[in-house]
Design an enzyme around this catalytic site. Structure first.
Site, mmCIF file in Angstrom:
data_model
loop_
_atom_site.group_PDB
_atom_site.id
_atom_site.type_symbol
_atom_site.label_atom_id
_atom_site.label_comp_id
_atom_site.label_asym_id
_atom_site.label_seq_id
_atom_site.Cartn_x
_atom_site.Cartn_y
_atom_site.Cartn_z
ATOM 1 N N ASP A 9 -2.840 -12.881 -2.110
ATOM 2 C CA ASP A 9 -1.821 -12.888 -3.185
ATOM 3 C C ASP A 9 -0.702 -11.906 -2.827
ATOM 4 O O ASP A 9 -0.494 -10.892 -3.501
ATOM 5 C CB ASP A 9 -2.437 -12.525 -4.528
ATOM 6 N N ASP A 14 -1.350 -6.895 0.855
ATOM 7 C CA ASP A 14 -1.659 -8.182 1.493
ATOM 8 C C ASP A 14 -0.751 -8.389 2.710
ATOM 9 O O ASP A 14 -1.189 -8.841 3.767
ATOM 10 C CB ASP A 14 -1.423 -9.341 0.524
ATOM 11 N N ASP A 240 -6.089 -3.997 1.278
ATOM 12 C CA ASP A 240 -6.326 -5.271 1.961
ATOM 13 C C ASP A 240 -6.428 -5.175 3.481
ATOM 14 O O ASP A 240 -7.290 -5.835 4.077
ATOM 15 C CB ASP A 240 -5.249 -6.288 1.567
HETATM 16 O O1 RIB Z 1 -7.180 -3.838 -6.439
HETATM 17 C C1 RIB Z 1 -6.464 -3.989 -5.240
HETATM 18 C C2 RIB Z 1 -6.264 -5.424 -4.947
HETATM 19 O O2 RIB Z 1 -5.484 -6.029 -5.987
HETATM 20 C C3 RIB Z 1 -5.458 -5.665 -3.653
HETATM 21 O O3 RIB Z 1 -5.878 -6.856 -3.070
HETATM 22 C C4 RIB Z 1 -4.047 -5.773 -4.156
HETATM 23 O O4 RIB Z 1 -3.228 -6.569 -3.300
HETATM 24 C C5 RIB Z 1 -4.246 -6.492 -5.459
HETATM 25 O O5 RIB Z 1 -4.353 -7.875 -5.179
HETATM 26 CA CA CA Z 2 -4.227 -8.567 -2.610
#
Ligand code: RIB
Ligand code: CA
Length: 309
Positions: A9, A14, A240
């Site tokens: 996402d 990410d 991530d």
């Molecule tokens: O809690 C952290 C996660 O939530 C990570 O993947 C960040 O990108 C959000 O998606």
């Molecule tokens: Ca994420």
């Protein structure tokens, strides 16, 4: 060689995970599937193809996925990642082709094409992965393993007092994965919040490619401001990329095999993940949860790899 599908996402961390993937000859990226989460799925998709261009990723299917959780309402996090999802970073528009099939069906297609070989990395709400398992349960034994950035066990929540954001967005989807009897590894905030990318780390990237450095600087500047204002943390948790780094060096993490649950009851504990560390319930383990991380080794790996882009 790991054959992987990245479900994501994007999202600032990410994006850093995708950049790290792009440096990894050890990993064969078979697809990027995009989900709702840090922002809407349409913005996440636009971000994914722009980041793919920045990372030099080509000829990998990028597919649009779920625009909302299995149950409940969409929970975007624009205070964390900005209204575009990439903080202050500005990337050129992309004409990277969007895959014709949707994310969950692409997951099914690739798992069937490569039985026993696909690792699914989930670094967002796991709605797409859950939908693939719901629509085609026959793929469960064909998935090599699933590695998630998800949950918070003995640490705080970042989406509620107790729940980690990816789970909080779609706890029912995580329940589907837990029930699917997969080889499931969960990398929670307990370890990712030890991995704080700071201005000093950014300074080590100054001689990276200009567009890479500028992207990391502009995206993480917003992310650091969020961590300072909302969590009184200096730097930003690069959650991530740790999932990708774990595939590159399994020694970065210590794992605990245990029985885990996710709370589905509406209320202050909705989306809370719990691990029965001492097997008090006597139930068979259903996941491996990361409990320790070699922070210096991870940060060095990340910094070194950014210089390869
Ligand atoms: O809690 C952290 C996660 O939530 C990570 O993947 C960040 O990108 C959000 O998606
Ligand atoms: Ca994420």
């Amino acid at each position: 060689m790991h054959k992987i599908i990245l479900d994501t996402d994007p999202g600032i961390d990410d994006a850093l995970a995708i950049l790290l993937l792009a440096t990894s000859s050890e990993i064969e990226l078979k697809a990027i599937t995009v989900t709702h989460g840090n922002t809407t799925v349409d913005k996440c998709l636009a971000n994914a193809i722009q980041i793919a261009d920045l990372a030099g990723i080509r000829n990998i299917p990028i597919a649009k996925g779920a625009n909302q959780p299995l149950i409940g309402k969409l929970q975007i996090a624009e205070e964390t990642h900005g209204d575009t999802g990439l903080g202050y970073a500005k990337l050129p528009p992309s004409n990277y082709p969007i895959h014709s099939n949707n994310a969950s069906q692409l997951i099914v297609e690739l798992v069937k094409k490569y039985p026993g070989e696909i690792t699914i990395l989930g670094i967002g709400p796991v709605t797409n992965i859950a939908l693939a398992l719901i629509s085609n349960p026959e793929i469960k034994p064909l998935i090599k393993d699933v590695v998630l950035m998800a949950g918070s066990f003995e640490y705080a929540g970042n989406a509620s007092p107790v729940a980690e954001y990816n789970v909080f967005c779609d706890p029912y989807a995580l329940q589907v994965l837990i029930n699917a009897n997969l080889d499931l590894t969960i990398i929670p905030l307990d370890v990712t919040y030890q991995c704080l990318f700071t201005k000093e780390h950014l300074a080590e990237l100054q001689n990276c490619k200009k567009d890479i450095y500028e992207f990391i600087s502009d995206s993480t500047r917003f992310y650091m401001e969020f961590h300072q204002e909302y969590q009184n943390i200096t730097g930003c948790a690069i959650n991530d990329p740790l999932v990708v780094a774990y595939l590159l060096n399994r020694e970065l993490l210590e794992l605990m095999e245990c029985y885990v649950e996710v709370n589905l009851h509406k209320g202050n504990f909705y989306g809370k993940t719990s691990a029965d560390r001492f097997s008090t319930l006597g139930l068979a383990p259903n996941a491996k949860v990361a409990t320790q991380v070699d922070v210096p080794a991870f940060m060095k790996l990340f910094i070194d790899r950014m210089h390869k882009l």
